[in-house]
Design a protein around this motif. Structure first.
Motif, PDB file in Angstrom:
ATOM      1  N   TRP A   1      42.241  24.840 -62.313  1.00  0.00           N
ATOM      2  CA  TRP A   1      41.341  24.565 -61.182  1.00  0.00           C
ATOM      3  C   TRP A   1      39.957  24.200 -61.697  1.00  0.00           C
ATOM      4  N   ASP A   2      39.492  22.996 -61.353  1.00  0.00           N
ATOM      5  CA  ASP A   2      38.110  22.624 -61.632  1.00  0.00           C
ATOM      6  C   ASP A   2      37.434  22.163 -60.338  1.00  0.00           C
ATOM      7  N   MET A   3      36.152  22.448 -60.236  1.00  0.00           N
ATOM      8  CA  MET A   3      35.388  22.182 -59.013  1.00  0.00           C
ATOM      9  C   MET A   3      34.122  21.408 -59.351  1.00  0.00           C
ATOM     10  N   ASN A   4      33.803  20.445 -58.493  1.00  0.00           N
ATOM     11  CA  ASN A   4      32.594  19.654 -58.635  1.00  0.00           C
ATOM     12  C   ASN A   4      31.764  19.816 -57.361  1.00  0.00           C
ATOM     13  N   LEU A   5      30.547  20.320 -57.491  1.00  0.00           N
ATOM     14  CA  LEU A   5      29.646  20.529 -56.357  1.00  0.00           C
ATOM     15  C   LEU A   5      28.367  19.732 -56.579  1.00  0.00           C
ATOM     16  N   SER A   6      27.836  19.145 -55.515  1.00  0.00           N
ATOM     17  CA  SER A   6      26.571  18.433 -55.619  1.00  0.00           C
ATOM     18  C   SER A   6      25.737  18.688 -54.367  1.00  0.00           C
ATOM     19  N   PHE A   7      24.414  18.720 -54.563  1.00  0.00           N
ATOM     20  CA  PHE A   7      23.477  18.928 -53.471  1.00  0.00           C
ATOM     21  C   PHE A   7      22.309  17.977 -53.661  1.00  0.00           C
ATOM     22  N   ASN A   8      21.942  17.276 -52.593  1.00  0.00           N
ATOM     23  CA  ASN A   8      20.922  16.249 -52.661  1.00  0.00           C
ATOM     24  C   ASN A   8      19.883  16.480 -51.571  1.00  0.00           C
ATOM     25  N   LEU A   9      18.657  16.809 -51.957  1.00  0.00           N
ATOM     26  CA  LEU A   9      17.549  16.998 -51.026  1.00  0.00           C
ATOM     27  C   LEU A   9      16.602  15.815 -51.183  1.00  0.00           C
ATOM     28  N   PHE A  10      16.306  15.112 -50.076  1.00  0.00           N
ATOM     29  CA  PHE A  10      15.529  13.887 -50.198  1.00  0.00           C
ATOM     30  C   PHE A  10      14.673  13.648 -48.955  1.00  0.00           C
ATOM     31  N   ASN A  11      13.652  12.836 -49.128  1.00  0.00           N
ATOM     32  CA  ASN A  11      12.778  12.418 -48.040  1.00  0.00           C
ATOM     33  C   ASN A  11      12.841  10.901 -47.915  1.00  0.00           C
ATOM     34  N   SER A  12      12.929  10.408 -46.679  1.00  0.00           N
ATOM     35  CA  SER A  12      12.994   8.970 -46.422  1.00  0.00           C
ATOM     36  C   SER A  12      11.910   8.576 -45.431  1.00  0.00           C
ATOM     37  N   SER A  13      11.346   7.405 -45.634  1.00  0.00           N
ATOM     38  CA  SER A  13      10.358   6.876 -44.696  1.00  0.00           C
ATOM     39  C   SER A  13      10.549   5.375 -44.559  1.00  0.00           C
ATOM     40  N   ILE A  14      10.375   4.879 -43.325  1.00  0.00           N
ATOM     41  CA  ILE A  14      10.508   3.453 -43.025  1.00  0.00           C
ATOM     42  C   ILE A  14       9.278   3.003 -42.251  1.00  0.00           C
ATOM     43  N   LYS A  15       8.698   1.884 -42.671  1.00  0.00           N
ATOM     44  CA  LYS A  15       7.625   1.243 -41.928  1.00  0.00           C
ATOM     45  C   LYS A  15       8.102  -0.145 -41.524  1.00  0.00           C
ATOM     46  N   ALA A  16       8.039  -0.429 -40.219  1.00  0.00           N
ATOM     47  CA  ALA A  16       8.546  -1.704 -39.715  1.00  0.00           C
ATOM     48  C   ALA A  16       7.684  -2.196 -38.567  1.00  0.00           C
ATOM     49  N   ASN A  17       7.509  -3.521 -38.506  1.00  0.00           N
ATOM     50  CA  ASN A  17       6.830  -4.166 -37.392  1.00  0.00           C
ATOM     51  C   ASN A  17       7.884  -4.796 -36.492  1.00  0.00           C
ATOM     52  N   ILE A  18       8.367  -4.028 -35.518  1.00  0.00           N
ATOM     53  CA  ILE A  18       9.343  -4.515 -34.557  1.00  0.00           C
ATOM     54  C   ILE A  18       8.590  -5.140 -33.397  1.00  0.00           C
ATOM     55  N   PRO A  19       9.064  -6.281 -32.850  1.00  0.00           N
ATOM     56  CA  PRO A  19       8.350  -6.925 -31.748  1.00  0.00           C
ATOM     57  C   PRO A  19       7.980  -5.943 -30.641  1.00  0.00           C
ATOM     58  N   GLY A  20       6.679  -5.803 -30.399  1.00  0.00           N
ATOM     59  CA  GLY A  20       6.193  -4.915 -29.357  1.00  0.00           C
ATOM     60  C   GLY A  20       6.072  -3.468 -29.778  1.00  0.00           C
ATOM     61  N   GLN A  21       6.372  -3.163 -31.046  1.00  0.00           N
ATOM     62  CA  GLN A  21       6.354  -1.765 -31.477  1.00  0.00           C
ATOM     63  C   GLN A  21       6.197  -1.681 -32.991  1.00  0.00           C
ATOM     64  N   ASP A  22       5.264  -0.863 -33.448  1.00  0.00           N
ATOM     65  CA  ASP A  22       5.121  -0.550 -34.865  1.00  0.00           C
ATOM     66  C   ASP A  22       5.778   0.796 -35.129  1.00  0.00           C
TER      67      ASP A  22
END
Length: 360
Positions: free
Chosen positions: A178-199
């Motif tokens: 029996w072998d086990m593989n575990l992973s944990f990913n902590l992350f921050n995401s940000s998006i900046k967009a100029n959508i028509p009529g809305q920033d």
């Protein structure tokens, strides 16, 4: 065209590369059955994609890695096609033929420790900066069939997107069988967009976790059980584990799309589990054969849910695709296998950007 250079000196090894690529799109739709003719060509200048991978070997069990790469994510056919899909009159989807490719600069710092036989620990800090991020958005327009207002779902190039985080993974042999593989990913995401009529300035901290268990059973049998959990996010996670994509595993797994980038909301949390059993035979003359049976999404929990908020409405969308299916596969291998051929193929795929297809 591309060129790679690699070398090693004492405890330091390196690989640097440079790839040049040119892209152009040509669209030519003839007037047919009342449809308007459409013709345009969009070309992009030659782009350069440098990469650098440096590894310092601390000792026989530990090493430190520093990587940089520039990648491209080109819009696919469905994102480019300009003809609306009226299948759902409340959520009309249409592509954007003016989309530009997305470019991503990736920086990674990793620490690897093979602390005992059959076990390995990896810590990976990463930072990804994307320009022209391809993201979906929703706008309001007139439906020419009903002459009434309707909401359209399309794609746009966001100004920028930044993802940074820390990924921890550990593979260990709990027992000989029996072998086990575990992973944990902590992350921050940000998006900046100029959508028509809305920033839009969307920012969210999220996490992603994955596990995989392999059991070696008597008489050539093996069993695999894997699962993943994705918390609420606006962007798929970074790091080496990707995020939400189809998982292969020893049985091939199932292909299902994970969360897409969204500028006007977020993807809700989801989780799923897969399992498979496999039987191997060793035949005369070095030939081998195997029979495998796999079940995708064992508990039918693989559901993508998206929350969107615009100037006009608040919308919740639930999408289910290939939620559960069964696969039976038989493989028969003969002759000599050159592992270098596979290695060269994988290197070409990685150098090619690795994100030119529809999200898995």
């Amino acid at each position: 065209g591309y060129v790679n250079l690699n070398g090693k000196k004492n405890k330091l090894s390196y690989q640097v590369g440079l790839r040049a690529e040119n892209r152009s799109y040509t669209v030519d739709v003839q007037n047919n059955k009342g449809m308007d003719s459409l013709h345009f060509k969009k070309s992009f200048p030659i782009s350069l994609f440098p990469s650098a991978f440096v590894t310092y070997k601390v000792n026989d069990k530990q090493d430190v890695q520093l990587n940089y790469s520039k990648r491209i994510n080109a819009p696919n056919f469905f994102q480019l096609q300009p003809f609306p899909d009226y299948t759902d009159p409340l959520n009309i989807s249409v592509g954007n033929p003016n989309l530009d490719p997305q470019f991503t600069h990736s920086f990674e710092l990793g620490y690897n420790n093979a602390y005992q036989k059959g076990s390995n620990f990896l810590a990976n800090a990463y930072y990804k900066y994307s320009t022209n991020l391809i993201t979906n958005y929703i706008y309001k327009a007139i439906n020419p069939i009903t002459n009434d207002s309707a909401f359209y779902s399309s794609y746009i190039n966001a100004n920028t997107a930044i993802t940074y985080g820390l990924e921890l993974s550990n593979k260990t042999a709990i027992a000989k069988w029996w072998d086990m593989n575990l992973s944990f990913n902590l992350f921050n995401s940000s998006i900046k967009a100029n959508i028509p009529g809305q920033d839009v300035n969307n920012n969210l901290t999220s996490w992603f976790s994955k596990m995989n268990n392999n059991f070696k059973l008597p008489k050539g049998y093996s069993f695999q059980f894997s699962g993943q959990y994705q918390a609420k996010t606006i962007l798929p996670p970074g790091g080496s584990s990707g995020g939400g994509g189809g998982r292969g595993g020893m049985m091939g797994g199932g292909g299902f799309g994970g969360p897409q980038s969204t500028a006007q909301g977020y993807n809700l949390a989801y989780y799923d589990f897969d399992m498979a059993v496999k039987k191997d035979w060793t035949l005369s003359g070095g030939r081998t054969a195997s029979l495998s049976f796999s079940v995708s999404d064992v508990f039918k929990t693989r559901v993508n849910k998206t929350y969107s908020e615009s100037l006009y409405f608040i919308q919740n969308v639930t999408r289910i695709r290939d939620q559960q299916f069964f696969r039976l596969n038989f493989s028969y291998r003969f002759g000599k296998f050159d592992v270098n051929l596979l290695r060269r193929k994988n290197n070409k795929m990685e150098d090619g950007g690795g994100m030119d297809q529809i999200p898995q």
